[in-house]
Design a protein around this motif. Structure first.
Motif, mmCIF file in Angstrom:
data_model
loop_
_atom_site.group_PDB
_atom_site.id
_atom_site.type_symbol
_atom_site.label_atom_id
_atom_site.label_comp_id
_atom_site.label_asym_id
_atom_site.label_seq_id
_atom_site.Cartn_x
_atom_site.Cartn_y
_atom_site.Cartn_z
ATOM 1 N N VAL A 158 16.487 3.329 -3.063
ATOM 2 C CA VAL A 158 16.833 4.695 -2.644
ATOM 3 C C VAL A 158 17.252 5.520 -3.856
ATOM 4 O O VAL A 158 16.869 6.689 -3.988
ATOM 5 N N GLU A 159 18.038 4.924 -4.745
ATOM 6 C CA GLU A 159 18.483 5.636 -5.950
ATOM 7 C C GLU A 159 17.300 6.071 -6.812
ATOM 8 O O GLU A 159 17.365 7.104 -7.489
ATOM 9 N N ALA A 160 16.246 5.300 -6.774
ATOM 10 C CA ALA A 160 15.058 5.620 -7.577
ATOM 11 C C ALA A 160 14.103 6.559 -6.852
ATOM 12 O O ALA A 160 13.030 6.869 -7.376
ATOM 13 N N GLY A 161 14.484 7.021 -5.656
ATOM 14 C CA GLY A 161 13.612 7.906 -4.903
ATOM 15 C C GLY A 161 12.449 7.200 -4.252
ATOM 16 O O GLY A 161 11.412 7.814 -3.968
ATOM 17 N N ARG A 162 12.616 5.891 -3.967
ATOM 18 C CA ARG A 162 11.507 5.089 -3.454
ATOM 19 C C ARG A 162 11.806 4.553 -2.053
ATOM 20 O O ARG A 162 11.368 3.467 -1.691
ATOM 21 N N ALA A 163 12.543 5.312 -1.260
ATOM 22 C CA ALA A 163 12.897 4.860 0.087
ATOM 23 C C ALA A 163 11.674 4.689 0.983
ATOM 24 O O ALA A 163 11.701 3.902 1.931
ATOM 25 N N SER A 165 8.653 3.742 -0.115
ATOM 26 C CA SER A 165 7.646 2.995 -0.864
ATOM 27 C C SER A 165 7.233 1.722 -0.142
ATOM 28 O O SER A 165 7.923 1.222 0.749
ATOM 29 N N ASP A 166 6.114 1.174 -0.559
ATOM 30 C CA ASP A 166 5.656 -0.105 -0.020
ATOM 31 C C ASP A 166 6.670 -1.206 -0.323
ATOM 32 O O ASP A 166 6.875 -2.112 0.493
ATOM 33 N N GLU A 167 7.292 -1.134 -1.481
ATOM 34 C CA GLU A 167 8.280 -2.152 -1.846
ATOM 35 C C GLU A 167 9.474 -2.110 -0.904
ATOM 36 O O GLU A 167 9.976 -3.153 -0.472
ATOM 37 N N ALA A 168 9.946 -0.893 -0.572
ATOM 38 C CA ALA A 168 11.065 -0.772 0.361
ATOM 39 C C ALA A 168 10.687 -1.348 1.722
ATOM 40 O O ALA A 168 11.475 -2.069 2.357
ATOM 41 N N ARG A 169 9.480 -1.054 2.179
ATOM 42 C CA ARG A 169 9.041 -1.574 3.473
ATOM 43 C C ARG A 169 8.931 -3.101 3.451
ATOM 44 O O ARG A 169 9.259 -3.775 4.440
ATOM 45 N N GLU A 170 8.509 -3.637 2.330
ATOM 46 C CA GLU A 170 8.407 -5.096 2.215
ATOM 47 C C GLU A 170 9.788 -5.747 2.290
ATOM 48 O O GLU A 170 9.978 -6.767 2.975
ATOM 49 N N VAL A 171 10.760 -5.175 1.592
ATOM 50 C CA VAL A 171 12.120 -5.714 1.642
ATOM 51 C C VAL A 171 12.672 -5.622 3.057
ATOM 52 O O VAL A 171 13.282 -6.566 3.572
ATOM 53 N N LEU A 172 12.494 -4.469 3.697
ATOM 54 C CA LEU A 172 12.986 -4.290 5.061
ATOM 55 C C LEU A 172 12.331 -5.274 6.023
ATOM 56 O O LEU A 172 12.997 -5.827 6.916
#
Length: 274
Positions: A158-163, A165-172
């Motif tokens: 989130v701090e990087a403005g990537r809320a 992103s595909d990476e955020a969705r993968e972690v979630l």
């Protein structure tokens, strides 16, 4: 302390902007000083005493800049620092309210139909006693099962403005799938960064979870506290926000601009030392 003074809002990073949005809607006449300690985010994995020290320094910086009170818009900082802050600022002749966050377990317990509530937390919030206190107070007497999951990766995204992103969705997907499989129908967002992940959560899990956070409740509580202290600034004029960061303002500006939904020229970010 004058009611015309601004209200301070502190978070370790940009997550507290989710709380600020609720505060601005509930307190339209107030001016705000928003301080993000971006030089030290994330703070959840830091030692307890360091979390208390960083929070105390941030609140002191807002006090010195004329804030009439501070909303600690960070679950981890609230869990470790509220008692200390209130002892420090609650002994003066003039009121200086310190308002913190409590994980939104109570409304989640009241709303669950499956009897299973999930909590998405940071390492610091999970380590602190506040979350366990509210679980014992509200979930256990109701016979509701509370399952906690933790991630150290989501706040930096989130701090990087990537809320989104595909990476955020993968972690979630990795951390929330066990909650879905266990039948949780309520998801407590135990960090102020996490409301900005709502779109990614919906993209992965649809309407599996009702998302519950503390923003609206803390805004209502803040209004009541200011009113009771004689510090509420009435009006519908649309208060201003001053954005302060301890890290690189040029790095923080585009993220803040995106999250608050303002035009780039309307978002001025100033670097401060705490």
């Amino acid at each position: 302390m004058s009611r015309e003074a601004p209200l301070g809002v502190f978070d370790s990073g940009v997550g507290g902007l989710s709380v600020l949005a609720h505060l601005r809607r509930t307190l339209p006449g107030e001016d705000f000083l928003y301080l993000a300690d971006t030089a030290h985010v994330p703070i959840g994995a830091r030692p307890d005493e360091e979390i208390r020290d960083l929070t105390a320094r941030a609140v002191a910086a807002l006090h010195e800049r004329g804030a009439k009170g501070v909303v600690v818009a960070c679950n981890t900082a609230s869990a470790f620092s509220l008692t200390h802050l209130r002892e420090r600022y609650g002994t003066g002749d003039e009121p200086f309210p310190i308002i913190g966050l409590v994980p939104a377990v109570k409304p989640a317990v009241a709303a669950t139909e499956s009897g299973v509530v999930g909590v998405l937390a940071t390492p610091g919030t999970l380590r602190g006693s506040l979350l366990q206190d509210v679980i014992r107070q509200w979930a256990e007497p109701a016979g509701v099962r509370v399952l906690t999951v933790v991630s150290a990766d989501l706040v930096p995204l989130v701090e990087a403005g990537r809320a989104a992103s595909d990476e955020a969705r993968e972690v979630l997907r990795e951390v929330l799938t066990p909650l879905r499989d266990a039948g949780a129908d309520q998801l407590v967002l135990g960090c102020t960064h996490y409301p900005f992940l709502a779109g990614s959560i919906r993209a992965e899990f649809g309407d599996t979870f009702a998302l519950v956070d503390s923003g609206a409740a803390v805004a209502r509580h803040t209004r009541n506290v200011l009113c009771g202290s004689g510090l509420l600034r009435e009006g519908e004029r649309g208060g201003s926000v001053t954005y302060l960061v301890t890290g690189d303002p040029e790095r923080a500006r585009p993220v803040i601009t995106t999250l608050v939904g303002e035009g780039g020229q309307n978002t001025r970010v100033t670097q401060v030392t705490t």
